[in-house]
Design an enzyme around this catalytic site. Structure first.
Site, PDB file in Angstrom:
ATOM      1  N   VAL A 115     -21.077  20.035  26.702  1.00 36.64           N
ATOM      2  CA  VAL A 115     -21.700  21.313  26.376  1.00 36.64           C
ATOM      3  C   VAL A 115     -22.295  21.201  24.984  1.00 36.64           C
ATOM      4  CG1 VAL A 115     -21.360  23.789  26.053  1.00 36.64           C
ATOM      5  CG2 VAL A 115     -20.015  22.567  27.768  1.00 36.64           C
ATOM      6  N   CYS A 116     -23.532  21.643  24.820  1.00 38.03           N
ATOM      7  CA  CYS A 116     -24.156  21.718  23.510  1.00 38.03           C
ATOM      8  C   CYS A 116     -24.140  20.354  22.812  1.00 38.03           C
ATOM      9  CB  CYS A 116     -23.452  22.804  22.700  1.00 38.03           C
ATOM     10  SG  CYS A 116     -24.324  23.392  21.244  1.00 38.03           S
ATOM     11  N   THR A 117     -23.698  20.295  21.568  1.00 44.82           N
ATOM     12  CA  THR A 117     -23.719  19.043  20.815  1.00 44.82           C
ATOM     13  C   THR A 117     -22.625  18.073  21.244  1.00 44.82           C
ATOM     14  OG1 THR A 117     -22.435  20.115  19.061  1.00 44.82           O
ATOM     15  CG2 THR A 117     -24.831  20.015  18.779  1.00 44.82           C
ATOM     16  N   GLY A 118     -21.831  18.437  22.221  1.00 46.53           N
ATOM     17  CA  GLY A 118     -20.913  17.476  22.818  1.00 46.53           C
ATOM     18  C   GLY A 118     -21.654  16.275  23.383  1.00 46.53           C
ATOM     19  N   THR A 168     -29.305  18.840  24.874  1.00 44.18           N
ATOM     20  CA  THR A 168     -28.312  19.417  23.974  1.00 44.18           C
ATOM     21  C   THR A 168     -28.906  20.701  23.414  1.00 44.18           C
ATOM     22  OG1 THR A 168     -26.858  18.971  22.080  1.00 44.18           O
ATOM     23  CG2 THR A 168     -29.110  18.081  21.963  1.00 44.18           C
TER      24      THR A 168
END
Length: 310
Positions: A99-102, A119
């Site tokens: 999720v996102c910057t993961g 991202t």
């Protein structure tokens, strides 16, 4: 039906909604959901929320691994234990996601090499720059490339989790969860509608800075290359080359993006008609604004206004 086994991976400084949003979606689907970390115990989110995480499990006992994002992701990238575990998880678990910057953690583990990924819109350029083997696609809310999934910023993790539930349990169950959570089964448009498009550099040369400022104040004027070059006191060829070197964009692309940004602001903050906004921003006709808006943001001006104004 046997519960689907999901682990959500956190680290100090994770983004709270990256965890709780997908957790709620998976829980409503009846999945077995665990929160885990390389260092088990209390783990604090960037917001101050603290969760109690279990140790990283045997990847063979997991069907979906989802890595959250957040400000602490850069420190987590240097955690070799976590990186090794993610590599093993990709080999043994059925599905790995971020999720996102993961996405930076998946990329650091080499799991996005040769794959399409997304991202948060503000981090897409950095992901592409730091991991050139990854094909970064900035607009989708989420991307599924084989068993590896990535999502855009924050709440997009819920969209991705819902799509996973649809894959696992069918569209009827996913639709019911979407209704319960008051969210779209499929979000209209991509994440470009949430981003700030005009991120050009500030040129070092004074004539180019003056032209850049003049563009912002005269969007309805003649902003062709000949007109802008004359204002800068340069030949057209030299101006085009210098402008691109100084801003990272061609004059035409910069002007169009500036006009779209101005139109966005007027749609958000005024009640002006789409026709008048098109004229004031230099698009001429509403049809042209409509076409360029869809090209840049993936939604119509009317849909954008409905979403971002009261």
């Amino acid at each position: 039906m046997t519960p689907h086994r999901v682990v959500l991976v956190v680290f100090p400084g994770f983004q709270q909604l990256d965890l709780t949003g997908p957790h709620e979606v998976f829980s409503q689907a009846g999945h077995t959901v665990r929160t885990v970390a390389a260092d088990p115990g209390p783990v604090s989110a960037s917001s101050g929320l603290t969760v109690l995480a279990s140790a990283l499990p045997d990847p063979g006992d997991v069907e979906t691994v989802l890595v959250v994002g957040g400000p602490g992701v850069r420190d987590a990238e240097r955690d070799e234990r976590l990186m090794a575990w993610l590599v093993e998880a990709a080999a043994r678990a059925g599905r790995v996601a971020s999720v996102c910057t993961g996405a930076f953690l998946l990329a650091r583990a080499g799991l996005l090499d040769g794959r399409r990924a997304v991202t948060h819109w503000a981090s897409c350029a950095a992901l592409a720059r730091e991991y050139p083997l990854v094909t970064v696609t900035p607009d989708p809310v989420f991307v599924a490339d084989g068993p590896v999934w990535t999502s855009a910023g924050v709440t997009a993790g819920m969209d991705m989790a819902l799509a996973m539930v649809e894959e696992d349990r069918g569209v009827a169950e996913a639709r019911e969860i979407a209704r319960n959570l008051v969210m779209f089964l499929q979000r209209p448009g991509g994440q470009r509608q949430f981003s700030t498009q005009l991120a050009a550099q500030r040129p070092e040369r004074e004539p180019l800075r003056r032209v850049q400022d003049w563009i912002a104040d005269h969007l309805g004027a003649d902003l062709t290359v000949p007109a802008l070059a004359a204002r800068a006191g340069m030949s057209e060829r030299h101006f085009t080359r210098a402008f691109r070197a100084g801003t990272g964009a061609t004059p035409a692309a910069y002007v169009e993006t500036a006009r779209v940004e101005a139109a966005r602001n007027l749609l958000e903050t005024t009640g002006a008609t789409v026709e008048s906004i098109a004229r004031s921003c230099g698009f001429g006709a509403a049809e042209t604004l409509h076409r360029r808006f869809r090209h840049h943001l993936g939604v119509t001006p009317g849909a954008y206004r409905a979403r971002f104004t009261r």
